[in-house]
Design a protein around this motif. Structure first.
Motif, PDB file in Angstrom:
ATOM      1  N   TYR A 199      -7.998  22.709  12.337  1.00 19.87           N
ATOM      2  CA  TYR A 199      -7.161  22.377  11.180  1.00 19.87           C
ATOM      3  C   TYR A 199      -7.139  23.555  10.219  1.00 19.87           C
ATOM      4  CZ  TYR A 199      -8.302  17.697  12.913  1.00 19.87           C
ATOM      5  OH  TYR A 199      -8.487  16.595  13.710  1.00 19.87           O
ATOM      6  N   ARG A 200      -5.973  23.827   9.650  1.00 21.16           N
ATOM      7  CA  ARG A 200      -5.891  24.777   8.542  1.00 21.16           C
ATOM      8  C   ARG A 200      -6.634  24.225   7.335  1.00 21.16           C
ATOM      9  NH1 ARG A 200      -0.052  26.408   9.271  1.00 21.16           N
ATOM     10  NH2 ARG A 200      -0.510  28.310  10.391  1.00 21.16           N
ATOM     11  N   ASN A 201      -6.996  25.101   6.408  1.00 23.64           N
ATOM     12  CA  ASN A 201      -7.696  24.574   5.215  1.00 23.64           C
ATOM     13  C   ASN A 201      -6.776  23.775   4.287  1.00 23.64           C
ATOM     14  OD1 ASN A 201      -6.382  26.669   3.954  1.00 23.64           O
ATOM     15  ND2 ASN A 201      -8.218  27.949   3.719  1.00 23.64           N
ATOM     16  N   THR A 202      -5.514  23.638   4.685  1.00 19.28           N
ATOM     17  CA  THR A 202      -4.607  22.717   3.992  1.00 19.28           C
ATOM     18  C   THR A 202      -4.745  21.305   4.573  1.00 19.28           C
ATOM     19  OG1 THR A 202      -2.931  23.207   5.630  1.00 19.28           O
ATOM     20  CG2 THR A 202      -2.843  24.487   3.591  1.00 19.28           C
ATOM     21  N   GLY A 203      -5.436  21.192   5.703  1.00 15.93           N
ATOM     22  CA  GLY A 203      -5.581  19.903   6.387  1.00 15.93           C
ATOM     23  C   GLY A 203      -4.683  19.770   7.611  1.00 15.93           C
ATOM     24  N   GLU A 204      -3.742  20.728   7.743  1.00 15.01           N
ATOM     25  CA  GLU A 204      -2.763  20.639   8.822  1.00 15.01           C
ATOM     26  C   GLU A 204      -3.421  20.891  10.187  1.00 15.01           C
ATOM     27  OE1 GLU A 204       1.239  23.223   9.997  1.00 15.01           O
ATOM     28  OE2 GLU A 204       0.059  23.723   8.218  1.00 15.01           O
ATOM     29  N   LEU A 205      -3.107  20.058  11.179  1.00 13.42           N
ATOM     30  CA  LEU A 205      -3.639  20.265  12.535  1.00 13.42           C
ATOM     31  C   LEU A 205      -2.821  21.363  13.213  1.00 13.42           C
ATOM     32  CD1 LEU A 205      -5.468  19.351  14.923  1.00 13.42           C
ATOM     33  CD2 LEU A 205      -3.681  17.677  15.499  1.00 13.42           C
ATOM     34  N   VAL A 206      -3.509  22.439  13.637  1.00 11.48           N
ATOM     35  CA  VAL A 206      -2.757  23.559  14.233  1.00 11.48           C
ATOM     36  C   VAL A 206      -3.239  23.911  15.634  1.00 11.48           C
ATOM     37  CG1 VAL A 206      -1.974  24.645  12.094  1.00 11.48           C
ATOM     38  CG2 VAL A 206      -4.246  25.206  12.975  1.00 11.48           C
ATOM     39  N   GLY A 207      -4.342  23.320  16.072  1.00  6.30           N
ATOM     40  CA  GLY A 207      -4.815  23.676  17.417  1.00  6.30           C
ATOM     41  C   GLY A 207      -5.438  22.493  18.121  1.00  6.30           C
ATOM     42  N   VAL A 208      -4.950  22.237  19.376  1.00  6.63           N
ATOM     43  CA  VAL A 208      -5.532  21.185  20.206  1.00  6.63           C
ATOM     44  C   VAL A 208      -5.718  21.792  21.590  1.00  6.63           C
ATOM     45  CG1 VAL A 208      -5.090  18.948  21.308  1.00  6.63           C
ATOM     46  CG2 VAL A 208      -4.463  19.293  18.913  1.00  6.63           C
ATOM     47  N   MET A 254       1.511  16.643  16.183  1.00 10.84           N
ATOM     48  CA  MET A 254       0.534  17.428  15.420  1.00 10.84           C
ATOM     49  C   MET A 254       0.683  17.174  13.915  1.00 10.84           C
ATOM     50  SD  MET A 254      -1.018  19.671  17.701  1.00 10.84           S
ATOM     51  CE  MET A 254      -1.264  21.321  17.060  1.00 10.84           C
ATOM     52  N   GLU A 255       1.914  17.052  13.490  1.00  5.55           N
ATOM     53  CA  GLU A 255       2.153  16.872  12.050  1.00  5.55           C
ATOM     54  C   GLU A 255       1.521  15.584  11.522  1.00  5.55           C
ATOM     55  OE1 GLU A 255       6.180  17.039  10.313  1.00  5.55           O
ATOM     56  OE2 GLU A 255       6.224  18.993  11.355  1.00  5.55           O
ATOM     57  N   GLU A 256       1.541  14.599  12.379  1.00 13.33           N
ATOM     58  CA  GLU A 256       1.040  13.275  11.961  1.00 13.33           C
ATOM     59  C   GLU A 256      -0.484  13.233  11.990  1.00 13.33           C
ATOM     60  OE1 GLU A 256      -0.186   9.306  12.038  1.00 13.33           O
ATOM     61  OE2 GLU A 256      -0.145  10.357  13.971  1.00 13.33           O
ATOM     62  N   LYS A 257      -1.111  14.182  12.692  1.00 14.81           N
ATOM     63  CA  LYS A 257      -2.559  14.131  12.894  1.00 14.81           C
ATOM     64  C   LYS A 257      -3.341  15.130  12.038  1.00 14.81           C
ATOM     65  CE  LYS A 257      -3.087  10.866  16.021  1.00 14.81           C
ATOM     66  NZ  LYS A 257      -2.807   9.599  15.330  1.00 14.81           N
ATOM     67  N   GLY A 258      -2.763  15.493  10.887  1.00 11.46           N
ATOM     68  CA  GLY A 258      -3.528  16.334   9.954  1.00 11.46           C
ATOM     69  C   GLY A 258      -4.660  15.538   9.331  1.00 11.46           C
ATOM     70  N   LEU A 259      -5.576  16.232   8.668  1.00 10.45           N
ATOM     71  CA  LEU A 259      -6.689  15.530   8.009  1.00 10.45           C
ATOM     72  C   LEU A 259      -6.148  14.662   6.877  1.00 10.45           C
ATOM     73  CD1 LEU A 259      -9.316  18.418   7.737  1.00 10.45           C
ATOM     74  CD2 LEU A 259      -9.218  16.564   9.428  1.00 10.45           C
ATOM     75  N   HIS A 260      -6.750  13.509   6.715  1.00 15.59           N
ATOM     76  CA  HIS A 260      -6.370  12.655   5.594  1.00 15.59           C
ATOM     77  C   HIS A 260      -6.907  13.264   4.297  1.00 15.59           C
ATOM     78  CE1 HIS A 260      -4.893   9.289   7.945  1.00 15.59           C
ATOM     79  NE2 HIS A 260      -5.993   9.303   8.680  1.00 15.59           N
ATOM     80  N   GLY A 261      -6.065  13.322   3.300  1.00 16.40           N
ATOM     81  CA  GLY A 261      -6.533  13.794   1.995  1.00 16.40           C
ATOM     82  C   GLY A 261      -6.740  12.616   1.064  1.00 16.40           C
ATOM     83  N   ALA A 262      -7.578  12.795   0.025  1.00 18.41           N
ATOM     84  CA  ALA A 262      -7.706  11.749  -0.999  1.00 18.41           C
ATOM     85  C   ALA A 262      -6.313  11.520  -1.594  1.00 18.41           C
ATOM     86  CB  ALA A 262      -8.687  12.189  -2.081  1.00 18.41           C
ATOM     87  N   PRO A 263      -5.916  10.259  -1.785  1.00 22.35           N
ATOM     88  CA  PRO A 263      -4.547   9.987  -2.274  1.00 22.35           C
ATOM     89  C   PRO A 263      -4.253  10.584  -3.650  1.00 22.35           C
ATOM     90  CG  PRO A 263      -5.633   7.947  -1.567  1.00 22.35           C
ATOM     91  CD  PRO A 263      -6.661   9.034  -1.496  1.00 22.35           C
ATOM     92  N   ASN A 264      -5.282  10.735  -4.477  1.00 22.16           N
ATOM     93  CA  ASN A 264      -5.066  11.299  -5.821  1.00 22.16           C
ATOM     94  C   ASN A 264      -6.128  12.345  -6.114  1.00 22.16           C
ATOM     95  OD1 ASN A 264      -2.988   9.349  -6.974  1.00 22.16           O
ATOM     96  ND2 ASN A 264      -4.609   7.968  -6.294  1.00 22.16           N
ATOM     97  N   VAL A 265      -5.670  13.512  -6.508  1.00 18.87           N
ATOM     98  CA  VAL A 265      -6.595  14.580  -6.907  1.00 18.87           C
ATOM     99  C   VAL A 265      -6.024  15.206  -8.176  1.00 18.87           C
ATOM    100  CG1 VAL A 265      -7.625  16.800  -6.275  1.00 18.87           C
ATOM    101  CG2 VAL A 265      -7.202  15.080  -4.498  1.00 18.87           C
ATOM    102  N   GLU A 266      -6.859  15.304  -9.210  1.00 21.24           N
ATOM    103  CA  GLU A 266      -6.400  15.939 -10.452  1.00 21.24           C
ATOM    104  C   GLU A 266      -7.540  16.706 -11.087  1.00 21.24           C
ATOM    105  OE1 GLU A 266      -3.954  14.013 -13.455  1.00 21.24           O
ATOM    106  OE2 GLU A 266      -3.705  12.316 -12.080  1.00 21.24           O
ATOM    107  N   SER A 267      -7.160  17.703 -11.867  1.00 25.81           N
ATOM    108  CA  SER A 267      -8.162  18.521 -12.545  1.00 25.81           C
ATOM    109  C   SER A 267      -8.015  18.319 -14.050  1.00 25.81           C
ATOM    110  CB  SER A 267      -7.915  19.988 -12.189  1.00 25.81           C
ATOM    111  OG  SER A 267      -8.745  20.817 -12.956  1.00 25.81           O
TER     112      SER A 267
END
Ligand code: FES
Ligand SMILES: [Fe+2]
Length: 451
Positions: free
Chosen positions: A124-133, A145-158
């Protein structure tokens, strides 16, 4: 006095619903239920209804300054990767491979463009995107592949560098969640750009996560007893040592969070920072009222519900040396009923001289960290609570913990209407439990909401 066990069956302990009912009754009296500090069902419910629904602290942006920097973090017990991706964006990714679910991240921190799973090598890229299988063409020709990226927290704020995430897709935004407490966070994180020094220190404590969280809502009552030895030998703050005239204010009613702030009238104290540090501050970012409070601030502490606390100590680890303004940010991580892990980040103003920051780190380690004089005092006391809370007898006598200090006509604590900031503010803040009650009210409301 035996209580009814309406939710219980036979001789077993009562259900969580009965506990929450008895907790509601206790809160009316300015008390809380001891049993909730060591209880399997309560713990599970907390993970689901508090940690998975609130805005939970993840880390400070200064911990991942470069693209590819990452840190392991958690929300309740759920593992996440806190990473600055290749586009410079902060991501909070659930640390679980989409293939068979194992954790990708096996180092606490590092820098990487990609996360490669140790099991079968999905990458996975550090964006969460799956790029290699591996063997994709031969084995998974139809895998999306697009559908199988890492799940991110639904809300992130700083908020001024403090990164929070919420797993609740319907969560209000962070500003709404912080509410009026943001007015106070500005004193610490807006007046100066803060940065984390070194790595966080972590240690387990045989106590429930709620105990230190509630303590940092403002249990100033324990200081003369619990920390007597440290204060007697002169370790600690100018205000704690009584060298300066000061007044302690307890601030609640700021969105379910709370603060305790010492004010030293007429002084430019700024938590013990010397002029070479305060001249790097940005007073123009604060209102006059905020600046006035920052200027006169001695020891300050507080908690953002559920489990992010801080203490800002104008202190020293050595009576022979000058005091410095030391900021310790701490998070109380739930591990299991009656057990937690403390995380402690020492912070300093980014633009302060390096030598000064080194000294801040030393004082932080010597006061509020695993080997700190104040820390060991607390740990050695808090670990006695879950043992009693787990007693069969606790339910039999409906054991409660008492938070009624400051109630009634003739107590020292009184509401100060002239305080320029938001919230309900008590003078003689060490003589009221209103802040700590606020913690348990918020806890009870949050955990009961969905039921
Ligand atoms: S579990 Fe990650 S590649 Fe198989
Ligand atoms: Fe303490």
């Amino acid at each position: 006095m035996a209580q009814n066990r309406s939710g219980g069956t036979g001789g077993s302990r009562s259900s969580i619903d009965s506990k929450l009912e008895r907790m509601a009754d206790a809160l009316e009296e300015g008390e809380a239920l001891l049993e909730i500090l060591h209880d399997d069902e309560v713990f599970e419910r907390e993970l689901e209804e508090i940690f998975a629904k609130s805005w939970v602290y993840i880390g400070h942006e200064s911990e991942i300054p470069e693209e590819g920097d990452y840190r392991q973090r958690s929300i309740g017990k759920d593992p996440f990767i806190f990473v600055r991706d290749e586009n410079g964006e902060v991501q909070v990714l659930w640390d679980s491979c989409r293939h068979r679910g194992t954790k990708l991240c096996r180092a606490e921190k590092g820098n990487t463009t990609h996360f490669r799973c140790p099991y079968h090598g999905w990458t996975y890229r550090n964006t969460g995107e799956l790029v290699g299988v591996p063997q994709k063409g031969n084995g998974f020709p139809d895998l999306d592949m697009e559908e199988k990226g890492l799940h991110g927290a639904p809300n992130v704020e700083s908020y001024n560098g403090l990164v929070f995430a919420s797993l609740d897709p319907d969560a209000p935004d962070l500003e709404t969640y912080l509410g009026p407490s943001a007015w106070y966070l500005d004193l610490y994180f807006k007046l100066a750009d803060m940065e984390v020094i070194g790595d966080p220190h972590r240690w387990e404590i045989d106590t429930d996560w709620k105990t230190p969280s509630e303590n940092f809502y403002g249990d100033n009552y324990h200081v003369p007893m619990g920390h007597k030895s440290a204060i007697d030998v002169g370790i600690g703050s100018a205000t704690a040592k009584g060298e300066k005239e000061s007044e302690l204010y307890a601030i609640s009613d700021v969105g379910g969070h709370a603060f305790s702030i010492y004010q030293i009238p007429g002084e430019d104290f700024f938590w013990g920072h010397p002029p070479e540090v305060t001249e790097t501050f940005h007073p123009e970012r604060l209102t006059d009222e905020q600046y006035q409070i920052a200027r006169q601030s001695g020891v300050s502490l507080g908690t953002i519900f559920p489990n992010l606390s801080f203490i800002y100590l104008g202190g020293s680890d050595d009576p022979e040396k000058d005091t410095v303004g030391t900021f310790c940010l701490r998070q109380w991580q739930p591990i299991e009923p009656g057990k937690m892990e403390a995380w402690n980040w020492i912070m300093a103003p980014k633009d302060a001289p390096q030598e000064y920051k080194d000294r801040v780190y030393e004082v932080g380690v010597g006061t509020f960290s695993l080997s700190g004089n104040f820390e060991v005092d607390d740990i050695g006391i808090w670990d006695g609570i879950p043992e009693a809370a787990d007693s069969v007898f606790a339910e039999q006598v409906n054991a409660t913990t008492v938070f009624s200090m400051g109630r009634g006509e003739d107590t020292l604590a009184e509401v100060d209407d002239s305080w320029p900031g938001p919230g309900t503010v008590y003078r003689e803040g060490g003589m009221t439990d209103e802040n700590q009650l606020e913690f348990y009210r918020k806890w009870h409301q949050t955990i009961s909401e969905a039921h």
